[in-house]
Motif scaffolding. Structure first.
Motif, PDB file in Angstrom:
ATOM      1  N   ASN A 166       0.838  -1.203   0.000  1.00 13.94           N
ATOM      2  CA  ASN A 166       0.000   0.000   0.000  1.00 13.94           C
ATOM      3  C   ASN A 166       0.867   1.244   0.000  1.00 13.94           C
ATOM      4  OD1 ASN A 166      -2.874  -1.204   1.790  1.00 13.94           O
ATOM      5  ND2 ASN A 166      -2.774  -0.487  -0.294  1.00 13.94           N
ATOM      6  N   ARG A 167       0.451   2.221  -0.803  1.00 14.60           N
ATOM      7  CA  ARG A 167       1.210   3.464  -0.898  1.00 14.60           C
ATOM      8  C   ARG A 167       0.897   4.394   0.273  1.00 14.60           C
ATOM      9  NH1 ARG A 167       0.397   5.761  -6.560  1.00 14.60           N
ATOM     10  NH2 ARG A 167       1.501   3.827  -7.012  1.00 14.60           N
ATOM     11  N   ASN A 168      -0.338   4.403   0.742  1.00 11.64           N
ATOM     12  CA  ASN A 168      -0.751   5.308   1.824  1.00 11.64           C
ATOM     13  C   ASN A 168      -1.213   4.464   3.012  1.00 11.64           C
ATOM     14  OD1 ASN A 168      -0.538   7.708   0.057  1.00 11.64           O
ATOM     15  ND2 ASN A 168      -2.291   6.789  -0.984  1.00 11.64           N
ATOM     16  N   ILE A 169      -0.350   4.341   3.974  1.00 10.57           N
ATOM     17  CA  ILE A 169      -0.632   3.488   5.128  1.00 10.57           C
ATOM     18  C   ILE A 169      -1.016   4.366   6.324  1.00 10.57           C
ATOM     19  CG2 ILE A 169       0.339   1.785   6.717  1.00 10.57           C
ATOM     20  CD1 ILE A 169       2.194   0.882   4.466  1.00 10.57           C
ATOM     21  N   ASP A 170      -2.151   4.019   6.969  1.00 11.93           N
ATOM     22  CA  ASP A 170      -2.627   4.736   8.147  1.00 11.93           C
ATOM     23  C   ASP A 170      -1.984   4.095   9.379  1.00 11.93           C
ATOM     24  OD1 ASP A 170      -3.995   5.964  10.204  1.00 11.93           O
ATOM     25  OD2 ASP A 170      -5.879   6.042   9.083  1.00 11.93           O
ATOM     26  N   PRO A 171      -1.184   4.858  10.138  1.00 10.82           N
ATOM     27  CA  PRO A 171      -0.473   4.276  11.292  1.00 10.82           C
ATOM     28  C   PRO A 171      -1.402   3.623  12.307  1.00 10.82           C
ATOM     29  CG  PRO A 171       0.392   6.456  10.769  1.00 10.82           C
ATOM     30  CD  PRO A 171      -0.845   6.278   9.950  1.00 10.82           C
ATOM     31  N   GLN A 172      -2.646   4.100  12.430  1.00 12.04           N
ATOM     32  CA  GLN A 172      -3.521   3.550  13.463  1.00 12.04           C
ATOM     33  C   GLN A 172      -3.957   2.115  13.168  1.00 12.04           C
ATOM     34  OE1 GLN A 172      -7.551   5.119  13.783  1.00 12.04           O
ATOM     35  NE2 GLN A 172      -7.381   6.039  11.731  1.00 12.04           N
ATOM     36  N   PHE A 173      -3.722   1.662  11.918  1.00 11.94           N
ATOM     37  CA  PHE A 173      -4.117   0.303  11.572  1.00 11.94           C
ATOM     38  C   PHE A 173      -2.915  -0.624  11.372  1.00 11.94           C
ATOM     39  CE2 PHE A 173      -7.671   2.959   9.931  1.00 11.94           C
ATOM     40  CZ  PHE A 173      -8.649   2.484  10.795  1.00 11.94           C
ATOM     41  N   LEU A 174      -1.735  -0.173  11.759  1.00 14.15           N
ATOM     42  CA  LEU A 174      -0.555  -1.011  11.611  1.00 14.15           C
ATOM     43  C   LEU A 174      -0.656  -2.285  12.436  1.00 14.15           C
ATOM     44  CD1 LEU A 174       2.349   1.604  11.566  1.00 14.15           C
ATOM     45  CD2 LEU A 174       1.523   0.208   9.675  1.00 14.15           C
ATOM     46  N   SER A 175      -1.440  -2.227  13.488  1.00 19.54           N
ATOM     47  CA  SER A 175      -1.582  -3.407  14.333  1.00 19.54           C
ATOM     48  C   SER A 175      -2.310  -4.544  13.611  1.00 19.54           C
ATOM     49  CB  SER A 175      -2.346  -3.042  15.610  1.00 19.54           C
ATOM     50  OG  SER A 175      -3.636  -2.547  15.292  1.00 19.54           O
ATOM     51  N   LEU A 176      -2.993  -4.209  12.501  1.00 21.22           N
ATOM     52  CA  LEU A 176      -3.709  -5.247  11.758  1.00 21.22           C
ATOM     53  C   LEU A 176      -2.751  -6.149  10.974  1.00 21.22           C
ATOM     54  CD1 LEU A 176      -6.694  -3.139  10.348  1.00 21.22           C
ATOM     55  CD2 LEU A 176      -6.663  -4.614  12.368  1.00 21.22           C
ATOM     56  N   GLY A 177      -1.484  -5.736  10.863  1.00 17.01           N
ATOM     57  CA  GLY A 177      -0.513  -6.550  10.141  1.00 17.01           C
ATOM     58  C   GLY A 177       0.140  -5.755   9.023  1.00 17.01           C
ATOM     59  N   PRO A 178       1.093  -6.368   8.305  1.00 16.40           N
ATOM     60  CA  PRO A 178       1.782  -5.658   7.221  1.00 16.40           C
ATOM     61  C   PRO A 178       0.836  -5.352   6.069  1.00 16.40           C
ATOM     62  CG  PRO A 178       2.367  -7.986   7.202  1.00 16.40           C
ATOM     63  CD  PRO A 178       1.572  -7.760   8.459  1.00 16.40           C
ATOM     64  N   PHE A 179       0.963  -4.165   5.516  1.00 15.89           N
ATOM     65  CA  PHE A 179       0.105  -3.751   4.404  1.00 15.89           C
ATOM     66  C   PHE A 179       0.807  -4.062   3.089  1.00 15.89           C
ATOM     67  CE2 PHE A 179      -2.197  -1.907   7.756  1.00 15.89           C
ATOM     68  CZ  PHE A 179      -3.480  -1.641   7.288  1.00 15.89           C
ATOM     69  N   SER A 180       1.194  -5.322   2.936  1.00 18.44           N
ATOM     70  CA  SER A 180       1.854  -5.788   1.718  1.00 18.44           C
ATOM     71  C   SER A 180       1.622  -7.286   1.574  1.00 18.44           C
ATOM     72  CB  SER A 180       3.354  -5.477   1.757  1.00 18.44           C
ATOM     73  OG  SER A 180       3.971  -6.175   2.825  1.00 18.44           O
ATOM     74  N   ASP A 181       1.901  -7.784   0.365  1.00 22.62           N
ATOM     75  CA  ASP A 181       1.774  -9.215   0.106  1.00 22.62           C
ATOM     76  C   ASP A 181       2.775  -9.570  -0.993  1.00 22.62           C
ATOM     77  OD1 ASP A 181       0.829 -11.752   0.436  1.00 22.62           O
ATOM     78  OD2 ASP A 181      -0.897 -11.513  -0.892  1.00 22.62           O
ATOM     79  N   THR A 182       3.154 -10.844  -1.049  1.00 21.25           N
ATOM     80  CA  THR A 182       4.125 -11.285  -2.043  1.00 21.25           C
ATOM     81  C   THR A 182       3.566 -12.463  -2.837  1.00 21.25           C
ATOM     82  OG1 THR A 182       5.210 -12.772  -0.477  1.00 21.25           O
ATOM     83  CG2 THR A 182       6.088 -10.529  -0.654  1.00 21.25           C
ATOM     84  N   ALA A 183       4.116 -12.623  -4.029  1.00 27.93           N
ATOM     85  CA  ALA A 183       3.756 -13.751  -4.893  1.00 27.93           C
ATOM     86  C   ALA A 183       4.955 -14.089  -5.759  1.00 27.93           C
ATOM     87  CB  ALA A 183       2.545 -13.415  -5.762  1.00 27.93           C
ATOM     88  N   THR A 184       5.012 -15.323  -6.218  1.00 25.29           N
ATOM     89  CA  THR A 184       6.089 -15.789  -7.085  1.00 25.29           C
ATOM     90  C   THR A 184       5.606 -15.819  -8.528  1.00 25.29           C
ATOM     91  OG1 THR A 184       7.034 -17.132  -5.314  1.00 25.29           O
ATOM     92  CG2 THR A 184       7.690 -17.666  -7.556  1.00 25.29           C
ATOM     93  N   VAL A 185       6.428 -15.295  -9.420  1.00 26.06           N
ATOM     94  CA  VAL A 185       6.102 -15.259 -10.843  1.00 26.06           C
ATOM     95  C   VAL A 185       7.189 -16.032 -11.596  1.00 26.06           C
ATOM     96  CG1 VAL A 185       5.779 -13.803 -12.877  1.00 26.06           C
ATOM     97  CG2 VAL A 185       4.926 -13.055 -10.656  1.00 26.06           C
ATOM     98  N   GLN A 186       6.760 -17.012 -12.358  1.00 26.35           N
ATOM     99  CA  GLN A 186       7.689 -17.769 -13.198  1.00 26.35           C
ATOM    100  C   GLN A 186       7.409 -17.435 -14.655  1.00 26.35           C
ATOM    101  OE1 GLN A 186       7.623 -22.021 -12.747  1.00 26.35           O
ATOM    102  NE2 GLN A 186       9.610 -22.280 -13.743  1.00 26.35           N
ATOM    103  N   VAL A 187       8.487 -17.009 -15.346  1.00 28.86           N
ATOM    104  CA  VAL A 187       8.380 -16.639 -16.757  1.00 28.86           C
ATOM    105  C   VAL A 187       9.138 -17.685 -17.572  1.00 28.86           C
ATOM    106  CG1 VAL A 187       8.821 -14.883 -18.498  1.00 28.86           C
ATOM    107  CG2 VAL A 187       8.256 -14.202 -16.157  1.00 28.86           C
TER     108      VAL A 187
END
Length: 633
Positions: free
Chosen positions: A346-367
């Motif tokens: 996420n580009r705009n993260i609200d500090p009050q919700f940081l306790s909900l966990g990281p505002f990011s996710d990852t995935a693997t891409v095979q080309v």
């Protein structure tokens, strides 16, 4: 109160509460005390006046008969019919009527307090025969008494409001307000309380203020983003029998960034052709964010994998998808697949919700890289070669090499694009790629040959690769030096011995253009002439000087001086260049005035020997006479 000039006393009768009216009695003069009545006896007054100046009547009377309002009575009235009662003012005769004999007042129309709350009337008692007042006119008011006949109304409804999702319990949303047209100063008809009929348990309303608040904490927009409430306002303080009105309130939960982006899968697979151009889109990868607007904006990046540098990923600002593009050419024969680890944050993260966990996710891409039938590839795209301009026909210049990049490894055949070698100076062996000369070369005509070489797969002639051969022709000393320009040399008749009449220089077509060393001298035949000499200045120039003076046009107007020029090549080359020297008549400053042979006449006493000598020189110039050099002496 207005005083009455005739009335002696005013007696108030019992109010007629059953009809909501007051009866007013007027005394004409003081009376003797009487026994007590239901009012405790008649009141004795020393001043005449209206005791009550108001009548009360209930609004919205719906009976069939006129509504009794009250009664006027004067003590002057003996009941013999001599007194007549007259009513004037607001609504007199049109709304209110009076019985002129009895003084009874009635309302003939249904009254509405909300249209008019009171009426101002004037009452008078007059003599029936003379029509003269027996009492001064006096003013009184008929007040319309309120009943609860108006329901509360929300004049600003329906309402819309917004409150951020995840708001704490009791957060104020909006305030509603209802108005009641009934009399706020009388009873509870206009006293309103609020309640919520629809919208619980999510929202509540304060009964007295109409402020709507959240009734549940942390409501989630992504679960439900809109609520329609029904708010009731009831008068009579909400008691039984009160009237009510309702309005709707549409409450929208506005978004906050309380959801991280999430890839729908943990791994993705894509395929690209090895011929895909650089900067082409390989794939579009989407991470889903339940939020909206700026709260759903995200950035993608490659955080790991063996494809870093080969690919890059950016965010499509319209769709918020990750756009994977090719950064470098891929080659199936070199590498058939790449693995990337992509992160969306996420580009705009609200500090009050940081306790909900990281505002990011990852995935693997095979080309995966797919093989395509590619044309032959030259080992060196531009092949630089050199060849001497003295090379004989058939001399090998160099070799080009190409190969089939595909697994089939097809045999290659070579050819020259003749559009780049129109005069066919070179040949190429179709099998080996050896380039050789096909014609004699001349560097001074064409110093560089830029030819295109075709490499064709023997199994598939449509697969053709292109290479370039840049052939530079090396110079040999095959050009003798010559005069730099065509000189025009003039000699004044009054020239002195040892005078410089011309400075000469030379050029050579061979290389280097400015690195030659030239040597100047008179040819052997001209070295002993008595007229001119040459001095080599050792700087690639030479000076021509006179050996004598006294040159005369009539003796000889043109001289030819052969000059030998030798270059510094190996082996050196030389050439003989003839300098023409014209004898001219000059002014005192040495400026030629006339150089034409026709300008003089032969002297009358010209000897036969001189004529013969001149003729011999002419024949020599034509190649039919004695040696040319004898003419220069």
């Amino acid at each position: 109160m207005q005083l009455c000039s005739i009335l002696g006393a005013v007696t108030l009768l019992l109010p007629l509460w059953e009809v909501g009216c007051l009866q007013l009695s007027i005394n004409s003069k003081p009376r003797a005390p009487k026994a007590p009545t239901g009012l405790g006896g008649a009141l004795r007054r020393h001043k005449r006046s209206w005791v009550w100046n108001q009548f009360f009547v209930l609004e919205e009377y719906t009976g069939n008969d006129p509504l009794y309002v009250g009664k006027l009575h004067s003590d002057v009235d003996r009941g013999d019919g001599n007194v007549k009662y007259v009513l004037s003012g607001e609504g007199a005769t049109s709304i209110f009527i009076i019985d002129e004999n009895t003084g009874d007042i009635h309302a003939t129309k249904r009254l509405d307090r909300e249209e008019q709350a009171y009426y101002t009337l004037r009452a008078q008692a007059v003599d029936r025969e003379t029509n003269r007042p027996v009492e001064p006119e006096s003013e009184f008011i008929v007040k319309i008494q309120d009943i609860n006949d108006n329901e509360p109304k929300f004049l600003d409804g329906p309402y819309t409001a917004a409150v951020p999702e995840m708001s704490p319990l009791g957060t104020s949303v909006v305030q509603v307000a209802a108005t009641d047209a009934d009399d706020p100063t009388y009873g509870n008809s206009a006293r309103v309380v609020y309640s919520i009929l629809h919208g619980q348990p999510y929202f509540s309303v304060e009964p007295k203020t109409g402020i709507i608040r959240t009734a549940l904490p942390n409501m989630d927009r992504e679960t439900r983003d809109q609520y329609v409430l029904v708010i009731q306002a009831k008068d009579m303080v909400g008691q039984m029998g009160g009237l009510s009105g309702t309005t709707s309130v549409t409450v929208t939960l506005t978004d906050v960034n309380d959801n991280p982006p999430r890839f729908s899968r943990k791994s993705y697979q894509y395929t690209v052709l090895e011929s895909l151009p650089v900067a082409s889109v390989v794939a579009k990868i989407e991470a889903i964010d339940a939020d909206v607007g700026s709260n759903a904006e995200m950035d993608y990046r490659i955080i790991d994998g063996d494809g870093q540098g080969m690919f890059r990923i950016s965010t499509d600002k319209d769709t918020q998808k990750g756009v994977l593009t090719l950064q470098k050419p891929v080659d199936f024969e070199t590498r058939a697949s790449y693995t990337l680890r992509i992160e969306a944050t996420n580009r705009n993260i609200d500090p009050q919700f940081l306790s909900l966990g990281p505002f990011s996710d990852t995935a693997t891409v095979q080309v995966t890289v797919e093989d395509v039938d590619e044309p032959p590839v030259f080992s060196t795209l531009v092949n630089k070669m050199v060849v001497s301009e003295a090379a004989k026909v058939g001399t090998i210049v160099g070799t080009v090499s190409a190969h089939d990049p595909d697994a089939s490894n097809s045999t290659i055949r070579y050819s020259i694009d003749r559009n780049t070698d129109l005069e066919r100076f070179f040949n190429i062996d179709a099998t080996t790629g050896i380039i050789s000369t096909a014609k004699s070369l001349d560097r001074e005509v064409n110093a560089v040959h830029n030819i295109t070489i075709f490499a064709m797969e023997s199994q598939d002639p449509s697969q053709v690769g292109k290479g370039i051969a840049v052939i530079t022709v090396i110079d040999i000393n095959d050009n003798a030096p010559v005069f730099a320009i065509e000189y025009e040399t003039f000699l004044c008749e009054n020239a002195k011995p040892g005078q410089v009449i011309q400075t000469i220089s030379a050029v050579d077509k061979d290389e280097p253009p400015s690195g030659h060393r030239f040597f100047f001298a008179l040819t052997a035949e001209a070295a002993g002439n008595l007229n001119f000499t040459l001095r080599d200045n050792k700087d690639n120039t030479a000076s021509i000087l006179t050996k004598r003076g006294g040159f005369r046009r009539q003796d000889q107007f043109l001289y030819h001086l052969p000059i030998l020029i030798v270059d510094s090549g190996s082996p050196s080359l030389s050439s003989t260049n003839t300098l023409s020297i014209r004898v001219c008549d000059c002014d005192p400053d040495g400026i030629a005035q006339s150089c034409s042979a026709e300008a003089y006449m032969l002297p009358a006493g010209l000897s036969t020997g001189a004529l013969v000598a001149i003729l011999a020189c002419v024949l020599t110039l034509l190649g039919k006479g004695p040696s040319f050099w004898s003419c220069l002496s």
